[in-house]
Design a protein around this motif. Sequence first.
Motif, PDB file in Angstrom:
ATOM      1  N   GLU A   1      -3.158  11.214  81.615  1.00  0.00           N
ATOM      2  CA  GLU A   1      -2.655  12.493  81.102  1.00  0.00           C
ATOM      3  C   GLU A   1      -1.141  12.615  81.262  1.00  0.00           C
ATOM      4  OE1 GLU A   1      -4.852  15.837  82.486  1.00  0.00           O
ATOM      5  OE2 GLU A   1      -6.796  14.998  81.925  1.00  0.00           O
ATOM      6  N   VAL A   2      -0.470  11.510  81.018  1.00  0.00           N
ATOM      7  CA  VAL A   2       0.992  11.436  81.019  1.00  0.00           C
ATOM      8  C   VAL A   2       1.402  10.882  79.657  1.00  0.00           C
ATOM      9  CG1 VAL A   2       2.990  10.275  82.051  1.00  0.00           C
ATOM     10  CG2 VAL A   2       1.111  11.062  83.516  1.00  0.00           C
ATOM     11  N   PRO A   3       2.499  11.366  79.060  1.00  0.00           N
ATOM     12  CA  PRO A   3       2.932  10.815  77.776  1.00  0.00           C
ATOM     13  C   PRO A   3       3.145   9.300  77.855  1.00  0.00           C
ATOM     14  CG  PRO A   3       4.172  12.805  78.292  1.00  0.00           C
ATOM     15  CD  PRO A   3       3.381  12.463  79.516  1.00  0.00           C
ATOM     16  N   VAL A   4       2.579   8.583  76.895  1.00  0.00           N
ATOM     17  CA  VAL A   4       2.716   7.117  76.828  1.00  0.00           C
ATOM     18  C   VAL A   4       3.339   6.777  75.483  1.00  0.00           C
ATOM     19  CG1 VAL A   4       1.539   4.893  76.861  1.00  0.00           C
ATOM     20  CG2 VAL A   4       0.698   6.774  78.306  1.00  0.00           C
ATOM     21  N   LEU A   5       4.543   6.234  75.501  1.00  0.00           N
ATOM     22  CA  LEU A   5       5.270   5.897  74.280  1.00  0.00           C
ATOM     23  C   LEU A   5       5.252   4.386  74.065  1.00  0.00           C
ATOM     24  CD1 LEU A   5       7.052   6.766  71.887  1.00  0.00           C
ATOM     25  CD2 LEU A   5       9.040   6.568  73.414  1.00  0.00           C
TER      26      LEU A   5
ATOM     27  N   GLU B   1      -4.948   2.789  76.261  1.00  0.00           N
ATOM     28  CA  GLU B   1      -5.857   3.937  76.340  1.00  0.00           C
ATOM     29  C   GLU B   1      -6.161   4.305  77.787  1.00  0.00           C
ATOM     30  OE1 GLU B   1      -6.515   5.940  73.928  1.00  0.00           O
ATOM     31  OE2 GLU B   1      -5.309   4.618  72.674  1.00  0.00           O
ATOM     32  N   SER B   2      -6.262   3.322  78.662  1.00  0.00           N
ATOM     33  CA  SER B   2      -6.486   3.637  80.074  1.00  0.00           C
ATOM     34  C   SER B   2      -5.252   4.306  80.669  1.00  0.00           C
ATOM     35  CB  SER B   2      -6.843   2.380  80.865  1.00  0.00           C
ATOM     36  OG  SER B   2      -5.759   1.472  80.921  1.00  0.00           O
ATOM     37  N   LEU B   3      -4.066   3.930  80.206  1.00  0.00           N
ATOM     38  CA  LEU B   3      -2.850   4.598  80.667  1.00  0.00           C
ATOM     39  C   LEU B   3      -2.817   6.049  80.199  1.00  0.00           C
ATOM     40  CD1 LEU B   3      -0.250   1.741  80.004  1.00  0.00           C
ATOM     41  CD2 LEU B   3      -1.048   2.540  82.230  1.00  0.00           C
TER      42      LEU B   3
ATOM     43  N   ASP C   1       3.009  -4.488  90.082  1.00  0.00           N
ATOM     44  CA  ASP C   1       2.100  -5.494  89.530  1.00  0.00           C
ATOM     45  C   ASP C   1       1.732  -5.139  88.094  1.00  0.00           C
ATOM     46  OD1 ASP C   1       0.239  -7.454  89.085  1.00  0.00           O
ATOM     47  OD2 ASP C   1      -1.270  -6.629  90.437  1.00  0.00           O
ATOM     48  N   GLY C   2       1.909  -6.100  87.187  1.00  0.00           N
ATOM     49  CA  GLY C   2       1.618  -5.852  85.781  1.00  0.00           C
ATOM     50  C   GLY C   2       0.239  -6.297  85.343  1.00  0.00           C
ATOM     51  N   THR C   3      -0.638  -6.657  86.296  1.00  0.00           N
ATOM     52  CA  THR C   3      -1.984  -7.095  85.938  1.00  0.00           C
ATOM     53  C   THR C   3      -2.703  -6.001  85.160  1.00  0.00           C
ATOM     54  OG1 THR C   3      -2.083  -8.417  87.959  1.00  0.00           O
ATOM     55  CG2 THR C   3      -4.167  -7.995  86.813  1.00  0.00           C
ATOM     56  N   GLU C   4      -3.183  -6.341  83.974  1.00  0.00           N
ATOM     57  CA  GLU C   4      -3.732  -5.326  83.078  1.00  0.00           C
ATOM     58  C   GLU C   4      -4.949  -4.618  83.644  1.00  0.00           C
ATOM     59  OE1 GLU C   4      -4.375  -7.348  79.377  1.00  0.00           O
ATOM     60  OE2 GLU C   4      -2.351  -6.917  78.654  1.00  0.00           O
ATOM     61  N   ASP C   5      -5.825  -5.341  84.341  1.00  0.00           N
ATOM     62  CA  ASP C   5      -7.062  -4.737  84.839  1.00  0.00           C
ATOM     63  C   ASP C   5      -6.800  -3.558  85.767  1.00  0.00           C
ATOM     64  OD1 ASP C   5      -8.467  -6.580  83.403  1.00  0.00           O
ATOM     65  OD2 ASP C   5      -8.929  -7.876  85.108  1.00  0.00           O
ATOM     66  N   ASN C   6      -5.690  -3.601  86.509  1.00  0.00           N
ATOM     67  CA  ASN C   6      -5.407  -2.545  87.482  1.00  0.00           C
ATOM     68  C   ASN C   6      -4.151  -1.752  87.132  1.00  0.00           C
ATOM     69  OD1 ASN C   6      -7.561  -3.516  89.174  1.00  0.00           O
ATOM     70  ND2 ASN C   6      -6.194  -5.164  89.833  1.00  0.00           N
ATOM     71  N   LEU C   7      -3.670  -1.904  85.898  1.00  0.00           N
ATOM     72  CA  LEU C   7      -2.367  -1.341  85.577  1.00  0.00           C
ATOM     73  C   LEU C   7      -2.344   0.183  85.671  1.00  0.00           C
ATOM     74  CD1 LEU C   7       0.493  -2.084  84.804  1.00  0.00           C
ATOM     75  CD2 LEU C   7      -0.152  -1.940  82.395  1.00  0.00           C
ATOM     76  N   ALA C   8      -3.384   0.845  85.207  1.00  0.00           N
ATOM     77  CA  ALA C   8      -3.403   2.312  85.255  1.00  0.00           C
ATOM     78  C   ALA C   8      -3.290   2.814  86.693  1.00  0.00           C
ATOM     79  CB  ALA C   8      -4.671   2.852  84.604  1.00  0.00           C
ATOM     80  N   GLN C   9      -4.070   2.204  87.594  1.00  0.00           N
ATOM     81  CA  GLN C   9      -4.010   2.613  88.993  1.00  0.00           C
ATOM     82  C   GLN C   9      -2.637   2.322  89.591  1.00  0.00           C
ATOM     83  OE1 GLN C   9      -6.412   0.964  87.469  1.00  0.00           O
ATOM     84  NE2 GLN C   9      -8.445   1.374  88.337  1.00  0.00           N
TER      85      GLN C   9
END
Length: 366
Positions: A182-186, A176-178, A143-151
């Motif tokens: 604490e994982v590299p985000v490119l 920023e939530s991603l 699911d790509g929904t932004e509100d829950n994307l990090a989870q």
Amino acid sequence: MNASSRRSSRLRQGLLAVAAMVLSTGLVACGSSSSTSTSTAAGSAGASGAASAGASGAASAEASTKVTWPVTIKGDDGVDVEIKAEPKSIVSTSVTLTGSLLAIDAPVVASTPAKKKDEKTDDNGFFTQWSKQATDKGVKAIDGTEDNLAQTVAGSNPDLIIVAKTGQDSAAKVVESLRQLEVPVLVIDYGSHSWQDVTKTLGQATGRQAKADAVIKDYTTKAEKAKSAISVPKGATSVFTVPGDGTKGANAFTEEAPQVQLLKDLGFTIATVPDNVKGDQSMGDRKDIVQLSPENVQAGLTGENWVVIAADETAKNAVTTNETFSSAAPVTGGKVQYMPPSSFRLDYYSALEMLEAVQKAYPKAS
């Protein structure tokens, strides 16, 4: 504790940080005035606008077959991203970039799908030009929904997260939530770079520079053969898409667009969109597309020839029957060619499909 367990522990800690951040934001919002909220939003927008491009420029021109870790890559949001070891579990939050990852055989475990399922996608929302590769690799649609994307992303236990800076599949608003995981985000701006440069950058980030070079070399060889096999049309060519049924106008492609770069490499001369019809309609931060209102379509598409990108039957019908397009000289003169739906976003797979379509559209006279 093995690497996967340590990564899971970090992700759990990151999710707690995300939850705390969301709770804190909610409490502040409840106790703050509207002017404070407006100021915060403006500050975020300013930070986003100030981000510099250059992810693809970070990829070395000469890829080495042996990678020394860690590697540091400057993302197109201006952030230096350190990747400490070869990624084993990549999550892509951009369906556009997923294709380039698959082309270099990167270990993609999950990807957000296209927001709309249509003739360009399979049942999972993955683009048809690489959906078989995704299925064979077991890539999960999330699911790509932004509100829950990090989870959602954390559930796939990634060690590298890929984000598009612009486009409908961009998750830049929640980057920023991603990063709280604490994982590299490119972050990569595929709209401002050729698909080849994007592939090089992803090759560097994943330790697959040699594979990226091989993919690009294969395409280049086929493009050179195609160039010798086609008859390039005389005069300039306008390149564009038709959104929906054409009643909202057209999206003209600039020389920044990968599709235009492909045609230029084959010898096409590309028509420019006059400044007086551009207005204030460029699509956000994107430099590869200019929106044209219906009344400005013919004034903006000045080429003697038209190439319609991602042309489904609806687009073809709009060009031939909608007065916005149908009275234009390229239409009445039979100088319109249509590229397949997969040409909407270019990666290695769709670039090959577009190359084949160009050869069929402009064969050299025998």
